[in-house]
Design an enzyme around this catalytic site. Structure first.
Site, PDB file in Angstrom:
ATOM      1  N   LYS A   1      -7.798  -1.422   2.347  1.00 43.76           N
ATOM      2  CA  LYS A   1      -8.708  -1.245   1.213  1.00 43.76           C
ATOM      3  C   LYS A   1      -9.171  -2.583   0.635  1.00 43.76           C
ATOM      4  CE  LYS A   1      -8.096   3.367   0.884  1.00 43.76           C
ATOM      5  NZ  LYS A   1      -7.056   3.725   1.858  1.00 43.76           N
TER       6      LYS A   1
HETATM    7  C1  LIG Z   1      -6.841   4.919   2.584  1.00 47.85           C
HETATM    8  C2  LIG Z   1      -5.892   4.815   3.717  1.00 47.85           C
HETATM    9  C3  LIG Z   1      -6.095   5.539   4.916  1.00 47.85           C
HETATM   10  C4  LIG Z   1      -7.221   6.528   5.079  1.00 47.85           C
HETATM   11  O1  LIG Z   1      -8.494   5.917   5.074  1.00 47.85           O
HETATM   12  P1  LIG Z   1      -9.803   6.782   4.752  1.00 47.85           P
HETATM   13  O2  LIG Z   1     -10.908   5.803   4.720  1.00 47.85           O
HETATM   14  O3  LIG Z   1      -9.543   7.418   3.425  1.00 47.85           O
HETATM   15  O4  LIG Z   1      -9.927   7.795   5.847  1.00 47.85           O
HETATM   16  C5  LIG Z   1      -5.218   5.313   5.966  1.00 47.85           C
HETATM   17  N1  LIG Z   1      -4.183   4.454   5.847  1.00 47.85           N
HETATM   18  C6  LIG Z   1      -3.944   3.759   4.714  1.00 47.85           C
HETATM   19  C7  LIG Z   1      -2.778   2.850   4.646  1.00 47.85           C
HETATM   20  C8  LIG Z   1      -4.795   3.916   3.620  1.00 47.85           C
HETATM   21  O5  LIG Z   1      -4.558   3.217   2.494  1.00 47.85           O
END
Ligand SMILES: *Cc1c(COP(=O)(O)O)cnc(C)c1O
Length: 462
Positions: free
Chosen positions: A112
Protein backbone atom coordinates in the site's frame (compact mmCIF):
# COMPACT_ATOMS: atom_id res chain seq x y z
CA UNK A 1 -6.65 12.91 -19.78
CA UNK A 2 -10.35 12.80 -18.93
CA UNK A 3 -11.86 10.54 -16.26
CA UNK A 4 -15.35 9.04 -16.38
CA UNK A 5 -17.41 7.22 -13.75
CA UNK A 6 -18.21 3.51 -14.01
CA UNK A 7 -21.87 4.43 -13.48
CA UNK A 8 -21.92 7.05 -16.20
CA UNK A 9 -23.78 9.78 -14.30
CA UNK A 10 -21.04 11.82 -12.61
CA UNK A 11 -19.17 14.80 -14.06
CA UNK A 12 -16.17 14.07 -16.30
CA UNK A 13 -13.01 15.17 -14.43
CA UNK A 14 -9.31 15.70 -15.05
CA UNK A 15 -6.67 13.71 -13.13
CA UNK A 16 -6.30 16.13 -10.23
CA UNK A 17 -10.05 16.39 -9.72
CA UNK A 18 -10.51 12.62 -9.92
CA UNK A 19 -7.71 12.14 -7.38
CA UNK A 20 -9.09 14.73 -4.93
CA UNK A 21 -12.63 13.37 -5.30
CA UNK A 22 -12.06 9.64 -4.81
CA UNK A 23 -15.55 8.20 -5.18
CA UNK A 24 -17.64 9.63 -8.04
CA UNK A 25 -20.82 11.49 -7.06
CA UNK A 26 -23.02 8.84 -8.69
CA UNK A 27 -21.44 6.23 -6.40
CA UNK A 28 -19.18 4.94 -9.18
CA UNK A 29 -15.41 4.79 -9.59
CA UNK A 30 -13.37 6.94 -11.94
CA UNK A 31 -11.43 5.49 -14.85
CA UNK A 32 -9.51 7.13 -17.70
CA UNK A 33 -11.58 7.58 -20.83
CA UNK A 34 -8.82 5.95 -22.88
CA UNK A 35 -5.85 3.85 -21.82
CA UNK A 36 -2.52 5.09 -23.18
CA UNK A 37 -0.36 2.51 -24.97
CA UNK A 38 3.41 2.01 -25.09
CA UNK A 39 5.14 0.48 -28.10
CA UNK A 40 7.42 -2.51 -27.55
CA UNK A 41 10.42 -0.21 -28.14
CA UNK A 42 9.27 2.21 -25.45
CA UNK A 43 8.84 -0.65 -22.98
CA UNK A 44 12.23 -2.13 -23.91
CA UNK A 45 13.85 1.19 -23.02
CA UNK A 46 12.62 0.83 -19.39
CA UNK A 47 15.28 -1.82 -18.85
CA UNK A 48 17.86 -0.80 -16.25
CA UNK A 49 16.18 2.50 -15.41
CA UNK A 50 15.66 3.55 -11.79
CA UNK A 51 12.20 2.70 -10.44
CA UNK A 52 11.40 6.41 -10.19
CA UNK A 53 12.07 7.02 -13.87
CA UNK A 54 9.85 4.11 -14.95
CA UNK A 55 7.19 5.50 -12.61
CA UNK A 56 7.42 8.91 -14.27
CA UNK A 57 7.05 7.43 -17.76
CA UNK A 58 4.12 5.18 -16.80
CA UNK A 59 2.24 7.72 -14.70
CA UNK A 60 2.65 10.87 -16.75
CA UNK A 61 0.26 10.10 -19.66
CA UNK A 62 -2.52 9.56 -17.08
CA UNK A 63 -1.71 12.77 -15.22
CA UNK A 64 -1.99 14.90 -18.35
CA UNK A 65 -1.82 18.60 -17.62
CA UNK A 66 -2.67 18.26 -13.92
CA UNK A 67 0.96 18.39 -12.76
CA UNK A 68 4.06 19.66 -14.55
CA UNK A 69 6.80 17.21 -15.37
CA UNK A 70 9.05 18.84 -12.73
CA UNK A 71 6.33 18.54 -10.06
CA UNK A 72 5.69 14.93 -10.95
CA UNK A 73 9.39 14.07 -10.88
CA UNK A 74 9.76 15.72 -7.46
CA UNK A 75 6.68 13.98 -6.05
CA UNK A 76 7.87 10.57 -7.25
CA UNK A 77 11.39 11.13 -5.89
CA UNK A 78 10.06 12.11 -2.43
CA UNK A 79 7.48 9.29 -2.42
CA UNK A 80 10.06 6.52 -2.75
CA UNK A 81 13.03 8.08 -0.94
CA UNK A 82 11.93 6.47 2.34
CA UNK A 83 11.93 2.91 0.97
CA UNK A 84 14.69 0.72 2.37
CA UNK A 85 15.67 -0.95 -0.93
CA UNK A 86 17.31 0.89 -3.83
CA UNK A 87 15.31 -1.13 -6.39
CA UNK A 88 12.10 -0.16 -4.49
CA UNK A 89 10.35 -3.34 -5.77
CA UNK A 90 13.09 -6.01 -5.98
CA UNK A 91 12.61 -9.49 -7.43
CA UNK A 92 13.69 -12.58 -5.51
CA UNK A 93 13.82 -16.00 -7.11
CA UNK A 94 11.79 -18.76 -5.45
CA UNK A 95 12.34 -21.60 -7.91
CA UNK A 96 13.24 -22.03 -11.58
CA UNK A 97 10.72 -19.85 -13.40
CA UNK A 98 9.02 -18.52 -10.25
CA UNK A 99 9.83 -15.15 -8.73
CA UNK A 100 8.63 -13.06 -5.83
CA UNK A 101 8.11 -9.34 -6.33
CA UNK A 102 8.86 -7.81 -2.92
CA UNK A 103 6.52 -4.88 -2.32
CA UNK A 104 7.14 -4.55 1.42
CA UNK A 105 10.11 -2.18 1.47
CA UNK A 106 8.07 0.96 2.21
CA UNK A 107 7.61 2.66 5.60
CA UNK A 108 4.61 0.55 6.74
CA UNK A 109 5.87 -2.75 5.27
CA UNK A 110 3.06 -3.46 2.79
CA UNK A 111 2.52 -2.70 -0.89
CA UNK A 112 0.00 0.00 0.00
CA UNK A 113 2.96 2.34 0.56
CA UNK A 114 3.70 2.41 -3.19
CA UNK A 115 0.47 4.22 -3.92
CA UNK A 116 -0.10 6.01 -0.64
CA UNK A 117 3.30 7.67 -0.52
CA UNK A 118 2.81 9.04 -4.04
CA UNK A 119 -0.77 10.14 -3.36
CA UNK A 120 0.46 11.92 -0.20
CA UNK A 121 2.94 13.92 -2.27
CA UNK A 122 0.42 14.73 -5.03
CA UNK A 123 -2.22 15.80 -2.48
CA UNK A 124 0.29 18.19 -0.90
CA UNK A 125 1.07 19.78 -4.26
CA UNK A 126 -2.62 20.15 -5.12
CA UNK A 127 -3.63 21.55 -1.70
CA UNK A 128 -0.73 24.01 -1.65
CA UNK A 129 -1.92 25.28 -5.03
CA UNK A 130 -5.61 25.58 -4.14
CA UNK A 131 -5.28 26.64 -0.50
CA UNK A 132 -8.03 24.11 0.35
CA UNK A 133 -8.08 21.76 3.29
CA UNK A 134 -9.53 18.26 3.14
CA UNK A 135 -10.81 15.53 5.42
CA UNK A 136 -9.51 12.15 4.38
CA UNK A 137 -11.79 9.28 5.26
CA UNK A 138 -10.53 5.75 4.76
CA UNK A 139 -11.70 2.21 5.39
CA UNK A 140 -9.05 -0.41 5.94
CA UNK A 141 -8.65 -4.13 6.43
CA UNK A 142 -5.33 -3.20 8.05
CA UNK A 143 -2.66 -2.07 5.63
CA UNK A 144 -4.27 0.85 3.79
CA UNK A 145 -4.92 2.61 7.09
CA UNK A 146 -1.35 2.57 8.33
CA UNK A 147 -0.03 3.54 4.90
CA UNK A 148 -2.46 6.49 4.73
CA UNK A 149 -1.63 7.64 8.25
CA UNK A 150 2.08 7.44 7.47
CA UNK A 151 1.61 9.43 4.25
CA UNK A 152 -0.59 12.21 5.72
CA UNK A 153 0.30 12.53 9.44
CA UNK A 154 1.40 15.96 10.54
CA UNK A 155 0.18 17.81 7.42
CA UNK A 156 -1.46 21.10 8.35
CA UNK A 157 -4.24 21.09 5.73
CA UNK A 158 -5.45 17.50 6.15
CA UNK A 159 -7.43 15.61 8.80
CA UNK A 160 -7.32 11.83 8.52
CA UNK A 161 -9.97 9.42 9.84
CA UNK A 162 -9.35 5.72 9.31
CA UNK A 163 -12.03 3.12 10.02
CA UNK A 164 -10.91 -0.46 10.67
CA UNK A 165 -12.86 -3.52 11.83
CA UNK A 166 -12.43 -3.80 15.61
CA UNK A 167 -10.56 -6.97 16.61
CA UNK A 168 -10.00 -8.07 13.02
CA UNK A 169 -6.59 -6.60 12.20
CA UNK A 170 -3.22 -7.87 13.39
CA UNK A 171 -1.66 -6.23 16.44
CA UNK A 172 1.16 -4.76 14.35
CA UNK A 173 -1.37 -3.32 11.89
CA UNK A 174 -3.41 -1.82 14.74
CA UNK A 175 -0.38 -0.31 16.43
CA UNK A 176 0.84 1.22 13.20
CA UNK A 177 -2.49 3.09 13.05
CA UNK A 178 -2.90 3.90 16.74
CA UNK A 179 0.60 5.03 17.74
CA UNK A 180 1.36 8.06 15.53
CA UNK A 181 1.09 11.04 17.89
CA UNK A 182 0.02 13.65 15.32
CA UNK A 183 -3.24 15.33 16.28
CA UNK A 184 -4.57 15.27 12.70
CA UNK A 185 -4.86 11.47 12.51
CA UNK A 186 -7.64 9.39 14.09
CA UNK A 187 -7.90 5.59 14.20
CA UNK A 188 -11.54 4.48 14.50
CA UNK A 189 -12.24 0.89 15.60
CA UNK A 190 -15.65 0.11 14.07
CA UNK A 191 -17.85 -2.62 15.54
CA UNK A 192 -18.17 -4.58 12.31
CA UNK A 193 -16.28 -6.10 9.39
CA UNK A 194 -14.17 -4.45 6.71
CA UNK A 195 -17.20 -4.61 4.39
CA UNK A 196 -19.12 -2.59 7.01
CA UNK A 197 -16.32 0.00 7.13
CA UNK A 198 -16.34 0.26 3.36
CA UNK A 199 -20.15 0.57 3.30
CA UNK A 200 -20.09 3.39 5.90
CA UNK A 201 -17.40 5.11 3.84
CA UNK A 202 -19.70 5.01 0.81
CA UNK A 203 -22.65 6.24 2.92
CA UNK A 204 -20.68 9.30 4.00
CA UNK A 205 -19.39 10.02 0.49
CA UNK A 206 -22.96 9.81 -0.80
CA UNK A 207 -24.08 12.38 1.81
CA UNK A 208 -23.29 15.27 -0.52
CA UNK A 209 -23.90 18.08 2.01
CA UNK A 210 -21.53 16.53 4.52
CA UNK A 211 -19.08 15.70 1.78
CA UNK A 212 -18.89 19.32 0.67
CA UNK A 213 -18.91 20.74 4.20
CA UNK A 214 -15.80 18.85 5.35
CA UNK A 215 -14.09 18.55 1.95
CA UNK A 216 -14.20 14.77 2.03
CA UNK A 217 -11.41 13.04 0.11
CA UNK A 218 -10.87 9.31 -0.30
CA UNK A 219 -7.62 7.41 -0.50
CA UNK A 220 -9.00 3.89 -0.66
CA UNK A 221 -8.35 2.00 -3.85
CA UNK A 222 -11.60 3.51 -5.11
CA UNK A 223 -9.18 6.40 -5.78
CA UNK A 224 -7.81 6.05 -9.31
CA UNK A 225 -4.44 7.50 -8.30
CA UNK A 226 -3.91 4.47 -6.05
CA UNK A 227 -4.43 2.03 -8.88
CA UNK A 228 -2.25 4.15 -11.16
CA UNK A 229 0.78 4.05 -8.86
CA UNK A 230 0.49 0.26 -8.70
CA UNK A 231 0.78 -0.18 -12.47
CA UNK A 232 4.46 0.77 -12.31
CA UNK A 233 5.88 -2.32 -10.62
CA UNK A 234 4.26 -4.64 -13.16
CA UNK A 235 6.43 -2.90 -15.74
CA UNK A 236 9.69 -2.90 -13.76
CA UNK A 237 9.26 -6.59 -12.80
CA UNK A 238 8.28 -7.81 -16.26
CA UNK A 239 11.05 -5.87 -17.99
CA UNK A 240 13.63 -7.28 -15.54
CA UNK A 241 12.61 -10.77 -16.68
CA UNK A 242 12.77 -10.09 -20.40
CA UNK A 243 9.58 -8.26 -21.40
CA UNK A 244 8.62 -7.07 -23.94
CA UNK A 245 10.58 -9.75 -25.88
CA UNK A 246 9.05 -12.34 -23.59
CA UNK A 247 5.69 -12.88 -21.96
CA UNK A 248 5.41 -13.06 -18.16
CA UNK A 249 2.61 -14.21 -15.81
CA UNK A 250 1.61 -12.62 -12.49
CA UNK A 251 -0.24 -13.96 -9.45
CA UNK A 252 -1.73 -11.39 -7.10
CA UNK A 253 -3.16 -11.99 -3.61
CA UNK A 254 -6.48 -10.21 -3.96
CA UNK A 255 -9.05 -8.56 -1.73
CA UNK A 256 -10.42 -5.28 -2.99
CA UNK A 257 -9.17 -5.99 -6.55
CA UNK A 258 -7.05 -2.82 -6.77
CA UNK A 259 -3.66 -4.44 -7.20
CA UNK A 260 -4.72 -7.03 -9.78
CA UNK A 261 -6.73 -4.40 -11.66
CA UNK A 262 -3.54 -2.33 -11.96
CA UNK A 263 -1.99 -5.40 -13.62
CA UNK A 264 -4.81 -5.54 -16.15
CA UNK A 265 -4.16 -1.89 -17.02
CA UNK A 266 -0.43 -2.60 -17.45
CA UNK A 267 -1.42 -5.29 -19.94
CA UNK A 268 -3.84 -2.96 -21.73
CA UNK A 269 -0.94 -0.46 -22.03
CA UNK A 270 1.04 -3.00 -24.02
CA UNK A 271 2.96 -5.01 -21.42
CA UNK A 272 2.95 -8.65 -22.56
CA UNK A 273 1.36 -10.24 -19.49
CA UNK A 274 0.11 -13.74 -20.26
CA UNK A 275 -1.86 -14.92 -17.27
CA UNK A 276 -3.06 -12.60 -14.57
CA UNK A 277 -3.99 -14.87 -11.68
CA UNK A 278 -6.35 -13.70 -8.91
CA UNK A 279 -5.48 -15.54 -5.69
CA UNK A 280 -8.00 -15.43 -2.83
CA UNK A 281 -8.08 -16.86 0.68
CA UNK A 282 -11.13 -18.69 2.04
CA UNK A 283 -13.13 -15.51 1.36
CA UNK A 284 -13.19 -16.60 -2.26
CA UNK A 285 -16.10 -14.63 -3.68
CA UNK A 286 -14.01 -13.49 -6.67
CA UNK A 287 -12.91 -17.04 -7.45
CA UNK A 288 -16.51 -18.25 -7.25
CA UNK A 289 -17.87 -15.33 -9.25
CA UNK A 290 -15.49 -15.91 -12.15
CA UNK A 291 -16.10 -19.65 -12.01
CA UNK A 292 -19.90 -19.57 -11.80
CA UNK A 293 -20.87 -16.10 -13.08
CA UNK A 294 -22.78 -15.48 -9.84
CA UNK A 295 -21.50 -12.72 -7.55
CA UNK A 296 -23.25 -13.54 -4.24
CA UNK A 297 -22.16 -11.86 -1.04
CA UNK A 298 -21.65 -14.21 1.91
CA UNK A 299 -20.31 -13.72 5.42
CA UNK A 300 -16.70 -12.69 5.91
CA UNK A 301 -14.73 -15.52 7.53
CA UNK A 302 -11.77 -14.06 9.46
CA UNK A 303 -8.51 -15.57 8.19
CA UNK A 304 -4.75 -15.43 8.78
CA UNK A 305 -4.51 -13.14 5.72
CA UNK A 306 -6.83 -10.43 7.09
CA UNK A 307 -6.09 -7.81 4.41
CA UNK A 308 -8.02 -10.03 2.01
CA UNK A 309 -11.02 -10.74 4.27
CA UNK A 310 -13.64 -9.16 2.08
CA UNK A 311 -16.83 -9.96 0.23
CA UNK A 312 -17.60 -6.69 -1.56
CA UNK A 313 -14.58 -6.07 -3.71
CA UNK A 314 -14.75 -2.40 -4.73
CA UNK A 315 -12.46 -2.37 -7.73
CA UNK A 316 -14.22 -5.31 -9.30
CA UNK A 317 -16.68 -2.63 -10.43
CA UNK A 318 -13.92 -1.23 -12.65
CA UNK A 319 -13.31 -4.65 -14.20
CA UNK A 320 -17.07 -5.05 -14.74
CA UNK A 321 -17.25 -1.68 -16.49
CA UNK A 322 -14.58 -2.76 -18.95
CA UNK A 323 -16.20 -6.19 -19.39
CA UNK A 324 -19.58 -4.53 -20.07
CA UNK A 325 -17.96 -2.40 -22.78
CA UNK A 326 -18.06 0.75 -20.62
CA UNK A 327 -21.82 0.66 -20.17
CA UNK A 328 -22.42 2.78 -17.04
CA UNK A 329 -26.13 1.95 -16.92
CA UNK A 330 -25.45 -1.77 -16.89
CA UNK A 331 -22.90 -1.36 -14.07
CA UNK A 332 -25.24 0.87 -12.04
CA UNK A 333 -27.92 -1.83 -12.32
CA UNK A 334 -25.54 -4.57 -11.13
CA UNK A 335 -24.49 -2.42 -8.16
CA UNK A 336 -28.15 -1.92 -7.21
CA UNK A 337 -28.63 -5.68 -7.30
CA UNK A 338 -25.50 -6.08 -5.19
CA UNK A 339 -27.17 -4.09 -2.40
CA UNK A 340 -29.83 -6.80 -2.38
CA UNK A 341 -27.21 -9.58 -2.11
CA UNK A 342 -25.68 -10.22 -5.49
CA UNK A 343 -25.91 -10.29 -9.27
CA UNK A 344 -25.41 -12.54 -12.29
CA UNK A 345 -22.67 -11.55 -14.73
CA UNK A 346 -23.87 -11.63 -18.36
CA UNK A 347 -22.39 -14.32 -20.60
CA UNK A 348 -20.49 -11.83 -22.75
CA UNK A 349 -18.98 -10.01 -19.78
CA UNK A 350 -18.11 -13.27 -18.06
CA UNK A 351 -16.28 -14.45 -21.13
CA UNK A 352 -14.28 -11.19 -21.25
CA UNK A 353 -13.44 -11.43 -17.55
CA UNK A 354 -12.27 -15.02 -17.99
CA UNK A 355 -10.05 -13.92 -20.87
CA UNK A 356 -8.50 -11.29 -18.59
CA UNK A 357 -8.18 -13.16 -15.29
CA UNK A 358 -7.54 -16.68 -14.05
CA UNK A 359 -8.50 -17.44 -10.42
CA UNK A 360 -7.60 -19.74 -7.57
CA UNK A 361 -7.95 -20.00 -3.80
CA UNK A 362 -5.93 -21.16 -0.83
CA UNK A 363 -7.47 -22.52 2.38
CA UNK A 364 -6.06 -21.61 5.79
CA UNK A 365 -4.21 -24.94 6.02
CA UNK A 366 -2.76 -24.55 2.53
CA UNK A 367 -1.59 -21.03 3.36
CA UNK A 368 0.19 -22.13 6.54
CA UNK A 369 1.72 -25.12 4.73
CA UNK A 370 3.02 -22.88 1.95
CA UNK A 371 4.80 -20.55 4.40
CA UNK A 372 6.61 -23.64 5.72
CA UNK A 373 7.34 -25.05 2.25
CA UNK A 374 8.91 -21.82 1.03
CA UNK A 375 11.00 -21.56 4.19
CA UNK A 376 12.24 -25.14 3.62
CA UNK A 377 12.91 -24.67 -0.07
CA UNK A 378 14.47 -21.19 -0.03
CA UNK A 379 14.98 -19.96 3.57
CA UNK A 380 12.69 -17.02 2.68
CA UNK A 381 9.99 -16.20 5.22
CA UNK A 382 6.81 -14.94 3.54
CA UNK A 383 3.66 -13.34 4.94
CA UNK A 384 0.33 -15.22 4.77
CA UNK A 385 -1.04 -13.04 1.93
CA UNK A 386 2.04 -13.79 -0.11
CA UNK A 387 1.65 -17.48 0.72
CA UNK A 388 -1.88 -17.45 -0.73
CA UNK A 389 -0.42 -16.09 -3.98
CA UNK A 390 2.49 -18.52 -4.07
CA UNK A 391 0.19 -21.50 -3.48
CA UNK A 392 -2.12 -20.49 -6.32
CA UNK A 393 0.79 -19.49 -8.60
CA UNK A 394 2.32 -22.96 -8.28
CA UNK A 395 -0.86 -24.38 -9.80
CA UNK A 396 -0.48 -22.10 -12.81
CA UNK A 397 3.21 -22.35 -13.74
CA UNK A 398 3.86 -22.66 -17.49
CA UNK A 399 7.08 -23.92 -19.06
CA UNK A 400 9.12 -21.06 -20.50
CA UNK A 401 6.96 -18.28 -19.02
CA UNK A 402 8.28 -16.68 -15.83
CA UNK A 403 5.70 -16.44 -13.04
CA UNK A 404 5.89 -13.44 -10.70
CA UNK A 405 4.01 -13.72 -7.39
CA UNK A 406 3.40 -10.44 -5.63
CA UNK A 407 4.76 -10.38 -2.08
CA UNK A 408 2.44 -7.81 -0.57
CA UNK A 409 3.61 -7.50 3.04
CA UNK A 410 6.55 -8.09 5.37
CA UNK A 411 6.10 -11.26 7.47
CA UNK A 412 6.66 -9.24 10.68
CA UNK A 413 3.23 -7.64 10.19
CA UNK A 414 1.64 -11.08 10.79
CA UNK A 415 3.93 -12.70 13.38
CA UNK A 416 1.31 -15.08 14.84
CA UNK A 417 0.49 -16.70 11.51
CA UNK A 418 4.16 -16.96 10.60
CA UNK A 419 5.11 -18.42 13.97
CA UNK A 420 2.35 -21.01 13.70
CA UNK A 421 3.78 -22.08 10.33
CA UNK A 422 7.54 -22.05 10.90
CA UNK A 423 8.10 -21.55 14.62
CA UNK A 424 9.85 -18.20 14.43
CA UNK A 425 8.59 -14.66 15.02
CA UNK A 426 10.02 -12.49 12.27
CA UNK A 427 11.51 -9.32 13.83
CA UNK A 428 10.24 -5.87 12.92
CA UNK A 429 12.75 -3.71 11.04
CA UNK A 430 14.85 -1.27 13.08
CA UNK A 431 12.69 1.82 12.48
CA UNK A 432 9.72 0.06 14.07
CA UNK A 433 11.48 -1.98 16.72
CA UNK A 434 9.82 -0.06 19.61
CA UNK A 435 6.27 -0.30 18.14
CA UNK A 436 5.01 -2.32 21.11
CA UNK A 437 6.27 0.27 23.61
CA UNK A 438 4.53 3.26 21.99
CA UNK A 439 1.25 4.69 23.39
CA UNK A 440 -1.94 3.85 21.50
CA UNK A 441 -4.82 6.21 20.71
CA UNK A 442 -8.02 4.55 19.39
CA UNK A 443 -11.68 5.55 19.28
CA UNK A 444 -14.10 2.61 19.43
CA UNK A 445 -17.18 3.48 17.39
CA UNK A 446 -20.55 2.00 16.33
CA UNK A 447 -21.13 0.71 12.79
CA UNK A 448 -23.40 3.70 12.12
CA UNK A 449 -22.86 6.43 9.54
CA UNK A 450 -24.58 9.07 11.70
CA UNK A 451 -22.32 8.41 14.69
CA UNK A 452 -19.19 8.43 12.55
CA UNK A 453 -20.28 11.65 10.87
CA UNK A 454 -20.78 13.41 14.23
CA UNK A 455 -17.34 12.34 15.39
CA UNK A 456 -15.69 13.70 12.24
CA UNK A 457 -17.51 17.03 12.60
CA UNK A 458 -16.39 17.27 16.22
CA UNK A 459 -12.75 16.26 15.74
CA UNK A 460 -11.76 17.83 12.46
CA UNK A 461 -9.79 21.08 12.33
CA UNK A 462 -11.91 23.97 11.02
C1 LIG B 1 -4.47 -4.80 0.60
C2 LIG B 1 -3.71 -6.06 0.63
C3 LIG B 1 -3.99 -7.11 -0.28
C4 LIG B 1 -5.13 -7.05 -1.26
O1 LIG B 1 -4.95 -6.06 -2.25
P1 LIG B 1 -6.21 -5.50 -3.06
O2 LIG B 1 -5.66 -4.41 -3.91
O3 LIG B 1 -7.17 -5.01 -2.03
O4 LIG B 1 -6.76 -6.65 -3.85
C5 LIG B 1 -3.16 -8.23 -0.25
N1 LIG B 1 -2.14 -8.33 0.63
C6 LIG B 1 -1.86 -7.36 1.53
C7 LIG B 1 -0.74 -7.55 2.48
C8 LIG B 1 -2.63 -6.20 1.55
O5 LIG B 1 -2.34 -5.23 2.44
Amino acid sequence: MRYVSTRGRAPVLDFEQAMMTGLARDGGLYLPEAIPMFSADEIARFEGLPYEEVARRVVSPFVGESFSDADLRGAIARAYAGFDHIARAPLVQLAPGHHLLELSHGPTLAFKDFAMQLIGQLFQLALARSGNRVTILGATSGDTGSAAIEAFCGLSNVDVFIMYPHGRVSEVQRRQMSTPADANVHALAVDGTFDDCQARLKDLFNDHDFRDEVGLAGVNSINWARVLAQIVYYFTAAVSLGAPRREVDFTVPTGNFGDIFAGSIARAMGLPIGRLVVATNQNDILHRALTSGEYRVGMVEPSISPSMDIQVSSNFERALWLAYDRDGNAVAKLMDELKAGGFTISQGALQQLRETYVTGRASEEETTAMIATIRDETAEVICPHTAVAVKVAREHLRPGVPMISLSTAHPAKFPDAVEAAVGIRPPLPQHMADLFQRDERITRIANDAGVIKSLILERRTE
